[in-house]
Design an enzyme around this catalytic site. Structure first.
Site, short mmCIF file in Angstrom:
data_model
loop_
_atom_site.label_atom_id
_atom_site.label_comp_id
_atom_site.label_asym_id
_atom_site.label_seq_id
_atom_site.Cartn_x
_atom_site.Cartn_y
_atom_site.Cartn_z
N LYS A 1 0.85 -1.19 0.00
CA LYS A 1 0.00 0.00 0.00
C LYS A 1 0.89 1.24 0.00
O LYS A 1 1.71 1.43 0.90
CB LYS A 1 -0.91 -0.01 1.22
CG LYS A 1 -1.76 1.25 1.32
CD LYS A 1 -2.82 1.14 2.40
CE LYS A 1 -3.59 2.44 2.54
NZ LYS A 1 -4.66 2.35 3.53
N ARG B 1 -10.70 9.86 1.98
CA ARG B 1 -10.57 10.50 3.30
C ARG B 1 -11.74 11.46 3.54
O ARG B 1 -12.19 11.62 4.67
CB ARG B 1 -9.21 11.19 3.43
CG ARG B 1 -8.09 10.13 3.47
CD ARG B 1 -6.70 10.72 3.59
NE ARG B 1 -5.69 9.67 3.37
CZ ARG B 1 -4.42 9.90 3.11
NH1 ARG B 1 -3.97 11.14 3.04
NH2 ARG B 1 -3.58 8.89 2.93
N SER C 1 -10.28 5.58 -4.56
CA SER C 1 -11.21 6.70 -4.70
C SER C 1 -10.75 7.73 -5.73
O SER C 1 -11.56 8.25 -6.50
CB SER C 1 -11.41 7.36 -3.34
OG SER C 1 -10.17 7.78 -2.81
N LYS D 1 -2.19 -1.46 -3.83
CA LYS D 1 -3.05 -0.29 -3.75
C LYS D 1 -2.23 0.98 -3.80
O LYS D 1 -1.24 1.05 -3.08
CB LYS D 1 -3.82 -0.37 -2.42
CG LYS D 1 -4.76 0.77 -2.15
CD LYS D 1 -5.30 0.66 -0.75
CE LYS D 1 -6.15 1.89 -0.49
NZ LYS D 1 -6.52 2.00 0.87
#
Ligand code: PBG
Length: 331
Positions: free
Chosen positions: A202, A212, A282, A256
């Protein structure tokens, strides 16, 4: 791989591309609903949704609405939902105690889903950030993110999720040693069947911005996550991290973000042959969706192409906010 190609005109690559039939015959990868994991944001309350400005089309959902949507998702062929709670400001603390509260929002959602839509597997997020007044994934003391103290808290959090009925535990925190600690704790608590998908590679990425906002951590976050998430410049380190987490007992491993890190997906798959997943995060969603909404990209084609790219890169599945759209397109 030996690559033998006759000289032109004996070899003409267009021969096999001339019709849908021949193209289908030589197609190397396919996308199906089996590949899709749907991340969802949940909130307190009843029969209500909150839109997320930086993620058009994505909403925080109350548990009752989540259950209804999960049933729809199951009908479309989606098999796994991943839960991310939006925690009320009043519950965010320095000791993050709500994270392992058996009746916190996430654990209530897990129970509701397992009771009402048992055919859907539930994946969780293990990290302290939604519960942390500092917005960090670990405990913060004098500006430092503590590792071992955080791992002990993550173990409590994972056990509470497994008790609630979670099928797949998803540690996304990037502390060292948490996969082994969580696996050991699950085994001794009788949760032998609970799987772990490690967010193994990550990166400290700017592509998490809209997430967030969605979990209400943007305002809270002090500083950055560079001391625990990976440097985007590194590839070999990702391979070492994935190997480490597999050796500690991860059943599934994740890379990710997704699209800027497809080289890592491929290397992970080639190196270990383990079940490998990517998170189309996102920011990737916001980017594509923004261009789609402007009419700059063809919605249906770009969704499917972006997801197929992960299959070609060696992934066995993708966490994507486009899961429902993709499932409808694949139907
Ligand atoms: C936090 C977490 C993040 C995401 C999943 N879990 C954000 C972060 O590390 O700051 C990002 C997902 C996305 O951007 O879609 N533990």
């Amino acid at each position: 791989m030996a690559n033998i190609t006759a000289p032109y005109p004996a070899s003409r690559f267009r021969r096999m591309r001339q019709s849908p039939t021949l193209r289908a015959l030589q197609r190397e990868n396919t996308l199906t609903t089996d590949d899709l994991i749907w991340p969802v944001f949940i909130r307190e309350g009843e029969n209500a949704v909150t839109p997320i400005t930086s993620m058009p089309g994505v909403e925080r959902q109350t548990i009752d609405i989540l259950v209804r949507n999960a049933a729809k998702a199951a009908q479309l062929g989606i098999r796994v939902i991943c839960l991310f709670p939006y925690i009320e400001q009043s519950l965010k603390t320095e000791d993050c105690a709500d994270a392992w509260n058996p009746d916190n929002l996430a654990n209530r959602a897990i129970r509701a889903l397992k009771a009402e839509v048992p055919e859907i597997a539930v994946m969780t997020d293990v990290a302290l950030d939604p519960y942390n007044i500092n917005g960090h994934d670990g405990f913060v003391v004098d500006g430092e993110i503590l590792n071992d103290e955080t791992v002990a808290a993550l173990v409590k959090m994972a056990l509470a999720q497994a008790d609630a009925g979670a099928d797949i535990i998803g540690p996304s925190d990037m502390m060292d040693g948490r996969i082994g600690a969580i696996r050991t704790a699950l085994e001794s608590a009788g949760h032998q069947k609970t799987c772990i998908m490690s967010y193994a590679a990550k990166y400290a990425s700017a592509f998490y911005g809209p997430f967030r906002d969605a979990v209400g951590a943007s305002g809270a976050l002090k500083g950055d996550k560079n001391t625990y998430q990976m440097d985007p410049a590194n590839g070999d380190e990702a391979i070492r991290l994935v190997g480490r987490d597999l050796a500690e007992g991860a059943d599934l491993v994740m890379v990710k973000p997704g699209m800027p890190y497809l080289d890592i997906c491929r290397r992970v798959k080639d190196t270990y042959g383990a079940p490998t997943y990517a998170y189309q995060v996102s920011g990737e969603y916001a980017m594509l969706r923004g261009a789609i909404d402007q009419g700059w990209l063809d919605r249906d084609k770009v969704i499917l192409e972006s997801l197929l790219g992960f299959k070609r890169a060696g992934c066995d599945g993708i966490l994507t906010y486009f899961a429902l759209d993709a499932a409808r397109l694949l139907a």
